[in-house]
Scaffold this active site. Structure first.
Site, PDB file in Angstrom:
ATOM      1  N   CYS A   2     -14.112 -36.961 -17.868  1.00 26.56           N
ATOM      2  CA  CYS A   2     -13.127 -37.670 -18.679  1.00 26.56           C
ATOM      3  C   CYS A   2     -12.130 -36.705 -19.334  1.00 26.56           C
ATOM      4  CB  CYS A   2     -13.745 -38.519 -19.770  1.00 26.56           C
ATOM      5  SG  CYS A   2     -14.704 -39.887 -19.163  1.00 26.56           S
ATOM      6  N   ARG A  27     -11.658 -31.471 -14.379  1.00 26.58           N
ATOM      7  CA  ARG A  27     -12.846 -31.869 -15.132  1.00 26.58           C
ATOM      8  C   ARG A  27     -13.669 -32.909 -14.381  1.00 26.58           C
ATOM      9  NH1 ARG A  27     -12.172 -30.677 -20.694  1.00 26.58           N
ATOM     10  NH2 ARG A  27     -13.482 -32.403 -21.333  1.00 26.58           N
ATOM     11  N   TRP A  74     -14.378 -40.708 -15.920  1.00 19.13           N
ATOM     12  CA  TRP A  74     -15.530 -40.416 -15.057  1.00 19.13           C
ATOM     13  C   TRP A  74     -16.567 -41.465 -15.441  1.00 19.13           C
ATOM     14  CZ3 TRP A  74     -20.710 -38.936 -15.228  1.00 19.13           C
ATOM     15  CH2 TRP A  74     -21.211 -38.290 -14.089  1.00 19.13           C
ATOM     16  N   ASN A 100     -13.517 -40.493 -24.671  1.00 19.41           N
ATOM     17  CA  ASN A 100     -14.485 -39.690 -23.906  1.00 19.41           C
ATOM     18  C   ASN A 100     -15.807 -39.768 -24.639  1.00 19.41           C
ATOM     19  OD1 ASN A 100     -12.324 -38.891 -22.441  1.00 19.41           O
ATOM     20  ND2 ASN A 100     -12.402 -36.729 -23.000  1.00 19.41           N
ATOM     21  N   GLY A 101     -16.905 -39.851 -23.899  1.00 16.87           N
ATOM     22  CA  GLY A 101     -18.216 -39.891 -24.539  1.00 16.87           C
ATOM     23  C   GLY A 101     -18.895 -41.223 -24.281  1.00 16.87           C
ATOM     24  N   GLU A 485     -28.086 -19.499  -6.866  1.00 18.78           N
ATOM     25  CA  GLU A 485     -26.663 -19.720  -7.120  1.00 18.78           C
ATOM     26  C   GLU A 485     -25.905 -19.927  -5.808  1.00 18.78           C
ATOM     27  OE1 GLU A 485     -24.925 -20.538  -9.499  1.00 18.78           O
ATOM     28  OE2 GLU A 485     -22.893 -19.883  -9.102  1.00 18.78           O
ATOM     29  N   LYS A 489     -23.809 -23.294  -4.883  1.00 16.27           N
ATOM     30  CA  LYS A 489     -22.375 -23.266  -4.516  1.00 16.27           C
ATOM     31  C   LYS A 489     -22.147 -24.033  -3.223  1.00 16.27           C
ATOM     32  CE  LYS A 489     -20.984 -22.372  -7.405  1.00 16.27           C
ATOM     33  NZ  LYS A 489     -21.493 -21.972  -8.646  1.00 16.27           N
ATOM     34  N   GLU A 492     -22.646 -27.960  -3.670  1.00 19.20           N
ATOM     35  CA  GLU A 492     -21.695 -28.729  -4.472  1.00 19.20           C
ATOM     36  C   GLU A 492     -20.324 -28.869  -3.833  1.00 19.20           C
ATOM     37  OE1 GLU A 492     -21.273 -27.143  -8.408  1.00 19.20           O
ATOM     38  OE2 GLU A 492     -21.287 -25.089  -7.706  1.00 19.20           O
ATOM     39  N   HIS A 508     -45.025 -20.312   1.610  1.00 15.20           N
ATOM     40  CA  HIS A 508     -45.783 -21.385   0.961  1.00 15.20           C
ATOM     41  C   HIS A 508     -45.152 -22.749   1.199  1.00 15.20           C
ATOM     42  CE1 HIS A 508     -48.285 -18.380  -0.928  1.00 15.20           C
ATOM     43  NE2 HIS A 508     -47.173 -17.715  -1.195  1.00 15.20           N
ATOM     44  N   LYS A 607     -16.415 -30.900 -14.289  1.00 18.12           N
ATOM     45  CA  LYS A 607     -16.415 -29.500 -14.715  1.00 18.12           C
ATOM     46  C   LYS A 607     -17.126 -29.336 -16.054  1.00 18.12           C
ATOM     47  CE  LYS A 607     -15.171 -25.197 -14.431  1.00 18.12           C
ATOM     48  NZ  LYS A 607     -15.988 -24.395 -13.501  1.00 18.12           N
TER      49      LYS A 607
HETATM   50  C1  F6R Z   1     -21.875 -25.149 -10.813  1.00 19.64           C
HETATM   51  C2  F6R Z   1     -21.422 -25.543 -12.118  1.00 19.64           C
HETATM   52  C3  F6R Z   1     -22.361 -26.280 -12.996  1.00 19.64           C
HETATM   53  C4  F6R Z   1     -22.265 -25.730 -14.432  1.00 19.64           C
HETATM   54  C5  F6R Z   1     -23.110 -26.577 -15.389  1.00 19.64           C
HETATM   55  C6  F6R Z   1     -23.105 -26.009 -16.787  1.00 19.64           C
HETATM   56  O1  F6R Z   1     -20.882 -24.502 -10.094  1.00 19.64           O
HETATM   57  O2  F6R Z   1     -20.312 -25.300 -12.483  1.00 19.64           O
HETATM   58  O3  F6R Z   1     -23.657 -26.215 -12.521  1.00 19.64           O
HETATM   59  O4  F6R Z   1     -22.694 -24.411 -14.418  1.00 19.64           O
HETATM   60  O5  F6R Z   1     -22.624 -27.890 -15.412  1.00 19.64           O
HETATM   61  O6  F6R Z   1     -21.813 -25.966 -17.304  1.00 19.64           O
HETATM   62  P1  F6R Z   1     -21.425 -25.042 -18.518  1.00 19.64           P
HETATM   63  O7  F6R Z   1     -21.597 -23.636 -18.078  1.00 19.64           O
HETATM   64  O8  F6R Z   1     -20.004 -25.384 -18.799  1.00 19.64           O
HETATM   65  O9  F6R Z   1     -22.342 -25.377 -19.642  1.00 19.64           O
END
Ligand code: F6R
Length: 612
Positions: A2, A27, A74, A100-101, A485, A489, A492, A508, A607
């Site tokens: 949002c 976002r 969103w 938002n919220g 990680e 990546k 997503e 395992h 985001k």
């Molecule tokens: C992955 C990604 C998310 C954020 C997670 C935490 O690429 O961006 O997994 O890492 O939503 O977000 P922050 O760091 O903003 O608390």
């Protein structure tokens, strides 16, 4: 998740708000809308889909209004469609709101309002809030501002809202609790936004609204009051962000730009902090807490997603260098347990956005239990940065691509600096090791540059695996979080199923998945587990798995065994993740592009995850 943009001043609000909403697209959202005051009427335009679709509907139409509120939604309550999109009208259509919220007690309020004859068009909690404000206004005869405050006192949940009224042209009322809201202060004009990106090209003077504060623009003036009516003096800060940092700068995607920015962003996260020549390491935000950290019996690290992975890297660093017991927790799990926080425990909260709802709630819980909280955030002035006792910003600059890249390496760089500083204070590392680590840290940006020079090799490998259906990522020690990680990546942004595992765990279970169709990415740099990882590679090759190995420059042993090799320069073992993660970011990026994915705004992702 949002986005809010609102404007009042002398400019045309419609194009300004559309541009602002586009800046907030990163976002994550599924619909958008705008409310304007046109010919003394409050008009709302909304559309499911991209902001450009909303914009296209108005091509060639003269949208004359110098005040307006805009929103990207969103979906939480009700599916993404034109009706559920914001803004929402009140019952008499004299008010419009963006929000938002989540209003948790909306259902009870809605029932009461329905009994009073209110008719609701959408499934949203937001529409209930604006009807509620109108109802209070009518029942009490109070001003709109007071009605907003009275309504918000009854509301349970999180919100950032902006309200406009047909009866008060030139007036905007905004409030926040738990969701971010920044006010831009220009010459006879004001902006509201979820973050500074829509504001920066107009003014650098901003006020960050605090929880329970209500801001009002009336007669060209900004006033701020608490919900209990106490007046606060707006604290105007200068934004340090530059416009170029939120534009693509010639790159096809923000994600690619941000991957390539890492030599700079890692450097920035050390700027003024590390000076190897003088054996100098100083983090301003840490100075008053260094002894506390050094005396800590335990460090609990909290975060979500990529930030949680940075926490896992830090676990190895703090344990190895500073000999402190570390536990790394998902913030979402931590907050709903009854976590044991003891005296001399320190909590480190990691967050790029500084707005993640679970991390924020976990911080509040740990605080209530008496913990000292240290924050590692990227966004200056964010809610988490303000909720912690002390902290160190990562200074990576705005990260627009939804998949976190430069924020991760900046987090790891800052956490490494903290671990080294604490280790030095505790005397758990020798002077020689301390100096060596600082020298190696300073060399990291140049070495990242060298990894980036391999982009074309990585692109070729990506081409070969574009249509893979699964991927395994394996690493040991400090490269285990990097494997997690890398897998995150890929999932997503390409929507390929990928798993990260400690390499030894493969036996395992996951080994059952290995066949000639299974690409396996091995983090196989020359470190303490080098021999062990070779055995793991052989286990995969024996089952015809296709291996892509990230190896140290000059290695000849592993390249002879595997299908594809990507080299990274040698560094101190403790700093390996800062280099080994880069090829994985590029691999995911190129695969996603080749699959035709929307790399910067992958489906369903936001985001800044401001709801739990
Ligand atoms: C992955 C990604 C998310 C954020 C997670 C935490 O690429 O961006 O997994 O890492 O939503 O977000 P922050 O760091 O903003 O608390």
């Amino acid at each position: 998740m949002c986005g809010i943009v609102a404007y009042v001043g002398n400019r045309d609000a419609f194009p300004l708000i559309i541009k602002g909403l586009k800046r907030l697209e990163y976002r994550g959202y599924d619909s958008s809308g705008i409310a304007l005051l046109e010919e003394s009427q409050l008009k709302i335009y909304k559309k499911k889909g991209k902001v450009s679709e909303l914009e296209d509907q108005h091509t060639g139409k003269d949208r004359k209004s110098t005040i307006g509120i805009g929103h990207t939604r969103w979906a939480t309550h009700g599916e993404p469609n034109d009706v559920n999109a914001h803004p929402h009208y009140s019952n008499n259509r004299k008010l419009a709101i963006i929000h938002n919220g989540i209003i948790e007690n909306y259902a009870t309020i809605k029932q009461n309002l329905i009994k009073k004859g209110h008719v609701f068009l959408s499934d949203t909690d937001t529409e209930v809030l604006v009807h509620f404000i109108e109802d209070i206004q009518q029942e009490t005869g109070n001003s709109l501002e007071d009605a907003v405050k009275l309504a918000l006192r009854e509301v349970v949940g999180a919100y950032a809202i902006v309200v406009m009224s047909v009866d008060h042209p030139g007036q905007l009322i905004a409030a926040r609790k738990g969701s971010p809201l920044v006010i831009g202060v220009g010459e006879n004009e004001f902006f509201f936004a979820s973050d500074a990106t829509p504001i920066i090209e107009y003014t650098k003077d901003v006020v960050y609204l605090d929880d329970y504060e209500v801001a009002m623009i009336r007669d060209g003036k900004l006033t701020i009051q608490n919900l209990d009516n106490t007046q606060t003096i707006p604290y105007i800060q200068k934004l340090e962000m530059e416009l170029e940092t939120i534009e693509k700068g010639g790159y096809e995607h923000f994600m690619l730009k941000e991957i390539f920015e890492q030599p700079r962003s890692i450097g920035d996260s050390m700027r003024g902090r590390v000076k190897a020549d003088d054996a100098h390491l100083h983090l301003g935000g840490l100075s008053n807490y260094l002894d506390k950290l050094a005396e800590a019996k335990r460090i609990v690290i909290i975060g979500c997603g990529t930030s949680w992975h940075a926490g896992l890297v830090a676990e190895y660093l703090f344990e190895e260098l500073a000999r402190i017991n570390v536990e790394v927790e998902y913030a979402s799990e931590f907050r709903y347990r009854n976590p044991i926080i003891k005296e001399k425990d320190i909590v480190i909260a990691i967050s790029q956005s500084g707005e993640t709802a679970d991390t924020l709630a976990a911080i509040e819980l740990a605080k209530a239990k008496g913990a000292t909280i240290f924050g590692v955030c990227n966004v200056v002035g964010s809610s988490i940065a303000r909720a912690t006792h002390a902290g160190a910003y990562t200074h990576a600059g705005p990260e627009i691509g939804v998949a976190s890249t430069k924020a991760f390496t900046a987090q790891v760089t800052v956490l490494t600096q903290i671990a080294i500083a604490v280790a030095k204070r505790k005397g758990t590392i020798s002077e020689e090791m301390y100096r060596q680590l600082l020298v190696e840290l300073e060399n990291i940006p140049a070495k990242v540059e060298r990894v980036l020079e391999n982009a074309s090799t990585i692109k070729e490998i990506a081409y070969i695996f574009t249509y893979a259906r699964n991927f395994l990522y394996l690493g040991r020690g400090l490269n285990f979080p990097v494997a997690l990680e890398g897998a995150l990546k890929l999932k997503e942004i390409s929507y390929i199923h990928a798993e990260g595992y400690p390499a030894a765990e493969m036996k395992h279970g996951p080994i059952a998945l290995i066949d000639e169709d299974m690409p396996v990415v091995f983090l196989a740099t020359k470190d303490g587990s080098y021999e062990k990882i070779i055995s793991n590679i052989q286990e995969v090759k024996a089952r015809k798995g296709r291996v892509i190995a990230i190896v140290t420059e000059g290695d000849t042993l592993i390249p002879a065994m595997v299908d594809f090799v990507i080299e990274v320069p040698k560094t101190h073992e403790m700093l390996t993740p800062l280099l080994s993660v880069i090829p994985l970011q590029l691999l995911s990026y190129y695969i996603a592009v080749m699959r035709g994915r929307n790399v910067d705004q992958p489906r369903n992702l936001a985001k800044s995850v401001t709801v739990e």
